[in-house]
Motif scaffolding. Sequence first.
Motif, PDB file in Angstrom:
ATOM      1  N   SER A 102       4.065   6.254   9.310  1.00  0.00           N
ATOM      2  CA  SER A 102       2.867   5.504   9.661  1.00  0.00           C
ATOM      3  C   SER A 102       3.197   4.419  10.678  1.00  0.00           C
ATOM      4  O   SER A 102       4.363   4.069  10.897  1.00  0.00           O
ATOM      5  CB  SER A 102       2.267   4.876   8.407  1.00  0.00           C
ATOM      6  OG  SER A 102       3.166   3.899   7.891  1.00  0.00           O
ATOM      7  N   ARG A 149       0.380  -6.675   6.369  1.00  0.00           N
ATOM      8  CA  ARG A 149       0.028  -5.339   6.859  1.00  0.00           C
ATOM      9  C   ARG A 149      -0.102  -4.415   5.663  1.00  0.00           C
ATOM     10  O   ARG A 149       0.820  -4.292   4.856  1.00  0.00           O
ATOM     11  CB  ARG A 149       1.121  -4.843   7.817  1.00  0.00           C
ATOM     12  CG  ARG A 149       0.812  -3.546   8.545  1.00  0.00           C
ATOM     13  CD  ARG A 149      -0.042  -3.795   9.756  1.00  0.00           C
ATOM     14  NE  ARG A 149      -0.281  -2.540  10.486  1.00  0.00           N
ATOM     15  CZ  ARG A 149       0.358  -2.213  11.607  1.00  0.00           C
ATOM     16  NH1 ARG A 149       1.251  -3.047  12.105  1.00  0.00           N
ATOM     17  NH2 ARG A 149       0.071  -1.096  12.239  1.00  0.00           N
ATOM     18  N   ALA A 150      -1.246  -3.774   5.525  1.00  0.00           N
ATOM     19  CA  ALA A 150      -1.480  -2.768   4.486  1.00  0.00           C
ATOM     20  C   ALA A 150      -1.855  -1.483   5.192  1.00  0.00           C
ATOM     21  O   ALA A 150      -3.010  -1.311   5.617  1.00  0.00           O
ATOM     22  CB  ALA A 150      -2.579  -3.207   3.525  1.00  0.00           C
ATOM     23  N   GLY A 151      -0.875  -0.593   5.357  1.00  0.00           N
ATOM     24  CA  GLY A 151      -1.117   0.586   6.164  1.00  0.00           C
ATOM     25  C   GLY A 151      -1.277   0.175   7.611  1.00  0.00           C
ATOM     26  O   GLY A 151      -0.414  -0.500   8.171  1.00  0.00           O
ATOM     27  N   ASP A 152      -2.392   0.538   8.216  1.00  0.00           N
ATOM     28  CA  ASP A 152      -2.627   0.180   9.607  1.00  0.00           C
ATOM     29  C   ASP A 152      -3.594  -0.988   9.746  1.00  0.00           C
ATOM     30  O   ASP A 152      -4.089  -1.269  10.836  1.00  0.00           O
ATOM     31  CB  ASP A 152      -3.213   1.403  10.358  1.00  0.00           C
ATOM     32  CG  ASP A 152      -2.207   2.545  10.397  1.00  0.00           C
ATOM     33  OD1 ASP A 152      -1.002   2.265  10.355  1.00  0.00           O
ATOM     34  OD2 ASP A 152      -2.644   3.715  10.469  1.00  0.00           O
ATOM     35  N   HIS A 177       2.628   1.350  10.287  1.00  0.00           N
ATOM     36  CA  HIS A 177       3.222   0.267   9.494  1.00  0.00           C
ATOM     37  C   HIS A 177       4.722   0.511   9.316  1.00  0.00           C
ATOM     38  O   HIS A 177       5.544  -0.386   9.524  1.00  0.00           O
ATOM     39  CB  HIS A 177       2.511   0.199   8.147  1.00  0.00           C
ATOM     40  CG  HIS A 177       2.971  -0.937   7.289  1.00  0.00           C
ATOM     41  ND1 HIS A 177       2.484  -1.152   6.023  1.00  0.00           N
ATOM     42  CD2 HIS A 177       3.879  -1.925   7.491  1.00  0.00           C
ATOM     43  CE1 HIS A 177       3.059  -2.226   5.498  1.00  0.00           C
ATOM     44  NE2 HIS A 177       3.918  -2.702   6.379  1.00  0.00           N
ATOM     45  N   ARG A 228       9.771   8.559   0.862  1.00  0.00           N
ATOM     46  CA  ARG A 228       8.715   7.699   0.340  1.00  0.00           C
ATOM     47  C   ARG A 228       8.494   8.055  -1.130  1.00  0.00           C
ATOM     48  O   ARG A 228       8.270   9.211  -1.472  1.00  0.00           O
ATOM     49  CB  ARG A 228       7.413   7.895   1.124  1.00  0.00           C
ATOM     50  CG  ARG A 228       6.272   7.000   0.635  1.00  0.00           C
ATOM     51  CD  ARG A 228       5.026   7.178   1.488  1.00  0.00           C
ATOM     52  NE  ARG A 228       3.967   6.315   1.020  1.00  0.00           N
ATOM     53  CZ  ARG A 228       3.101   6.642   0.046  1.00  0.00           C
ATOM     54  NH1 ARG A 228       3.188   7.812  -0.555  1.00  0.00           N
ATOM     55  NH2 ARG A 228       2.163   5.783  -0.316  1.00  0.00           N
ATOM     56  N   GLN A 246       0.813  -1.214   0.000  1.00  0.00           N
ATOM     57  CA  GLN A 246       0.000   0.000   0.000  1.00  0.00           C
ATOM     58  C   GLN A 246       0.848   1.266   0.000  1.00  0.00           C
ATOM     59  O   GLN A 246       0.545   2.218  -0.716  1.00  0.00           O
ATOM     60  CB  GLN A 246      -0.977   0.018   1.188  1.00  0.00           C
ATOM     61  CG  GLN A 246      -1.979   1.201   1.128  1.00  0.00           C
ATOM     62  CD  GLN A 246      -3.053   1.116   2.193  1.00  0.00           C
ATOM     63  OE1 GLN A 246      -3.722   0.094   2.316  1.00  0.00           O
ATOM     64  NE2 GLN A 246      -3.214   2.190   2.965  1.00  0.00           N
ATOM     65  N   GLU A 247       1.941   1.307   0.800  1.00  0.00           N
ATOM     66  CA  GLU A 247       2.755   2.513   0.862  1.00  0.00           C
ATOM     67  C   GLU A 247       3.781   2.596  -0.257  1.00  0.00           C
ATOM     68  O   GLU A 247       4.266   3.675  -0.578  1.00  0.00           O
ATOM     69  CB  GLU A 247       3.454   2.622   2.218  1.00  0.00           C
ATOM     70  CG  GLU A 247       2.479   2.758   3.379  1.00  0.00           C
ATOM     71  CD  GLU A 247       3.131   3.312   4.612  1.00  0.00           C
ATOM     72  OE1 GLU A 247       3.881   4.304   4.489  1.00  0.00           O
ATOM     73  OE2 GLU A 247       2.935   2.745   5.697  1.00  0.00           O
TER      74      GLU A 247
END
Length: 1011
Positions: free
Chosen positions: A396, A507-510, A398, A374, A355-356
Motif C-alpha cells: 500500500s 496515517r491509516a491506510g491511504d 502507507h 502482513r 489499520q494494516e
Amino acid sequence: MGKKTVNVEPETPFHTFTVEQVAEHYQTSILEGLSSEEAAKRLQTYGHNELEGDGGVKWYKVLWRQVANVLVCVLLIATALAFATKDVAEGSVILFVIVTNAIIGFYQEFNAEQTMEALRNMSSPTAHVIRDEARVTIPNNQAVPGDIMIFEDGDVVGADCRLFEVFNLETDEALLTGESLPVQKNLNVIQQADEALGDRLNMAFSSTTVVKGRAKGIVTSTGMKTQIGQIATSLMNVDANEKTPLQKRLDKMAYCVFLAAIILVVVVFGVHKFQYSNEVAIYAISVSIAIIPEGLVAVVTLTMAFGVRRMADVKAIVRRLSSLESLGAVTNICSDKTGTLTQSKMVAVRMWFPQEGFFRVTGTGFTPEGEIYRQGEMVAGELPAQEELVANGSGSDHFLRTLQVASLCNMAELRRTLHPETHGDWAAIGDPTEIALQVLAHKAGLAKPDLLSQGFQLIAEFPFDSSVKRMSVLYQSPSTNSSAPGAHYIFMKGATERVLGCCVSYRAGDVERSIEGEKGSRIIFEKTIEEKMTLLAERGLRVLTLAYRKFDPQPGVDLVHGLDREEVDSNMVFLGLVGIYDPPRAESRPAVLQCYEAGIRVHMLTGDHPSTAAAIAKEVAIIPEDVPVLNNPLIMTAAQFDAMADDDVDRLVELPRVVARCSPNTKVKMIAALHRRNLFATMTGDGVNDSPSLKAANVGIAMGQSGSDVAKQASDIVLTDDNFATIVKAIAEGRRMFANIQKFIQHLMSANVAEIVVLIIGLAFKDPAGHAVFPMSAVEILFLNMITSSPPAMGLGLEPPSESNMREPPRSAKQGLFSFEVVMDTFIYGLAMGMLSFANYSIVLFGFNHGKMGIGCNNEWSEDCEGIFRARATSYTCMTLLILVHAVNCRALRETGWTINNLKTLEHNKMLWLSIVIGAFLVFPVVYIPGFNHSVFKHSPISYEWGLVIAALLIFILFAEFYKFVKRRVMKPLHLEANGQLEMDRMRTYMTDASNQDSVIDDDRTVKEHK
C-alpha cells in the motif's frame, strides 16, 4: 606571557583545491577509499600519523627510578659504612646487590613501560576510514594521506582533512585558533591561500573535536605535517609518571621501614652502650639490611606489568594503572545494553501500522535477503495463522511511504565488499539501528541508492541527539514534470514518546486522520500505540517510530542552515512502529551470574523502552524472569528516577536494576546515588555525553569499537570488544592482582621479620671481647633477601586466580594492602621462622659446640670460630628453606597449601615452582664451596646439622597448617555463599515486600551498614 610566532602554513593550500583536485592529487576515490595494500605503502612513505617528541618511554628516567627510592638509599648508606669499616667483601657484595637490583628493575620496568605505552596507543583516538570499499576502524597513527576519513559527533579528528561531505558539522578549534565557539563547516572552495586557520571552513584539523554533526574528508596531512604538528603541541598531555594509590602505599611502607631500620640501629648501638667500633657498625648495617625488602620494587613492577598484559589478553586496555588496582573493590556495574550485553547485530523483525496491523520480517544480518509478511491485528492476544506475503517493491501507499522514511532518514550504507577475502559479502557502514532499517528497506525494494537515483535529494539533516532522541531529514522528492520542482518532505525516526509528541495526525491506510479530532482522541491514540509498542517490547524488541510530513518552504529561507529544528519537528504524521531485535551475547548471562557470586550487582542503563529493557534484562539474569514489568521497583524509567530527590533515592531499599530511556544525566545521578551508599561503581559508556558519568565513576570503561574518542579519553579502561563479559574478566584480573600483591608483600616482609628476630635476639650473645656475635652475616641477609626471597615473591605475583577469587565479597575501597589478617600473618609467620632459625643456631652453638666463641668471628674464620661458623650456616640454611616453604603457605591466606591437589597446581606457576627448587639447590654451593663460604658468607659446611634443619621445616609446616585451621574456625569466611539463584530469590522477596518497606533501609550493602 608573549605569544610565540609559529609558521602554520601548510606546504600545499588544500583549502583552495576542489574535492576532485585533492582526490586526484592523492590518487584516491571518495567512494572506495584506498586499498589496504596502497595504505601500507603510504604508511612507509609518509610515516606514522603521530607527533614527535610527545613523551614516550625515557630510559634514563626509568633508570633513575631504580636508584631514587628509600630502600636503595638505605643500602647505599650501608655500602658506605661497610667500606668505611674496611669490610671490603661485604661492601662489594652490597654494592653488587644494588647494581644487580637496578639492572633487573630497569629491564623489567623499561619493558613494562614500553608495553604499557603500546597499550595506551591502542586506546588513543582511533580513526574511521574507508578502505577496500568498507568502513574500518584503525589506530589513528596508521591514517595516511589519501585516506577517506569519517568523523561524527564526539570524535577527535585524526588528521588534517579536506571535507567533501558535511551534515551540520561543527568543530571545536580552540586548541588551534583560541576561538571558544564551535566552527560550522561547509564545502565552499576558498580562494586565498593564506586564509586564517579559523576561516578555512572546508578543512577539518587534527586534534580538534567534533561538537555536532558528521562529515567525510580526504586526509591531506598527517603527523608533524598537520597544523597541530607544526605548532608542536598535543591535545592529550597525561602525566604517565603519576603515582597510583598502590605506589603511594608502598612509598609509605618504605618510609616506615626506613624509620624501623633507624630504630633498630639505635637499639644495636644502645646495647653496646653507644660505643662505636667496626663490629658494632657492621652489626647495625646487618640489622638495617635485614628489615629492607630489597626486591620489592622489582616484584611490584613485574606484577603490574603482568596484570596490564593479562588485561590486554582479555581485551581490556588499561589507560590508568590506578583503575587496575580499583577493580577489585567494584561492588556495582552500571552497563549499557546495546553492544555490551547484546551483540549489536540489530535486525528489524516486526512492524505495525495503523489499520494494516502487524508485519513479520525474515532474514538475519547485513544480507538484504528476506521476506515481509502482513499478519494483521491480533485477535484474543494472538496473531492470525494466515500471513500475506508482501511482494518486493509492492504494498500500500502507507507501507511504501513508511519504508521510504526508513530508507532515507538514515545515514547507514549497505554495499558488497571488494576485499579479496570477503569479496561479494555484504558490509554495512553506520549505526547498528540505522543498518537494520536500511536492510529492511532493501528487502522492501526501497534501497536508499535506488531512491537517490530516482531523484530524491537530501537538503538538510537534523542528527540524532540524546536530548531529543530523534532524527529528522529534509528531502526534495523527484519532480513529477519538468516544469515544476519536486515537493519537499520531512522524514523522522526516533523514540516513540519523542516522535509522538511531534505528531498531530496519523496515517491509516491511504488516509491521514487527526489525532486531535475529538476530545480525548489523542489519549486514546497514544494508549493504542503504547499497547502495540508494549507487545513488541515484551518480546525484547527495540521499538522505533517513523513519521513524515510535507514541507512548504518559505521564500528566501536557507533550507540548509536557516531552519529551526523545533519548527521542522512539528505537525508530523505518524506512520508506524518498527521492532528491532538485538540478541544478547551468549556470554552475558553467565557473566552476570558470576557477578552475583562475587557479591557484585549489575545495573542496566539503556535508552530503550522499559519493556524492551526488561525483556533483555530477564534474558541475561539482571532481574528474575518471572517478575512483572509494571510497578516493579527494580525497573524505572529515567523520568521516574530523575524526578526523585536525592533523599528519596537514598530511602530506596535498593537502587533500580534497570533504568530505561536513560539519558547521560541519569547515569551521573546513578553514580552519585551509589557513592552516597559508599559503594564502588564502574560505568560503561560510548558517546561524548557519557564523559561526565565515566569520570564520576570509580572506574570508567569506554567501548573501543563503538566509543567516541572523547569517551575513551575520559575513561580508565577501554574494551576492545565492547563485551560485558570482558568487564567481569577485568574485575577478576583486578582481584587476582591485588591478592597476589598481598601474597608477595606478606612473603617478603615475613622473611624480614624472621631475620630481625634472629638478629635482635642475637644481641644477647657476645664474644669474650664484648662484641655481639652475628647469628647471620650481612652477606647472608642480602642473599636471603635478593636471591632466596625475591624470586618466590615474583612467582607469587604471577599466581593464577584462586578458585574463590570471584566468590569473595568486594574488598572495601578503603582497605589497603595491609589488612589486619595480612599484618597478623606477617608477624606470626615471621616470628615462627625467626624462632626456629635462632633455635637451630643456639642448639649448634651451645649444644654441640659448648658455646665456644673466639674473638673476631664476625670477620674471619679461625679454629676458635668454627662453632659459630657452623651455627651460622645452620641458621642460614634453615632460614633459606623456611622462606622457600613459606612461599607455599602464602599462596592462600587460609586454605591449606600442602595437600596433593594444591601442590599439583604449582605446575601452573612455573616461576614459583622453579624459584623454590633453584633456591633450595643454591644452598649447597653457598655452604660448601671452600673459601667462598668462609670469606664471603662467614659460615662453614654442615653435616649432622641437616637433621635440625629438616626438623625445623616439619615443625613450621605443622604450625602453619594448625594456624590456618584455627583461622578457618575462628574468623569470618572469606567466600560468599550467594549465587545467582539466591540473588534472584532475594530480588523476588524485595519486590514482594517493597510496598511494605516504606523508608526503612535494610539492604545489606546500603546506607545503614556503611554509615
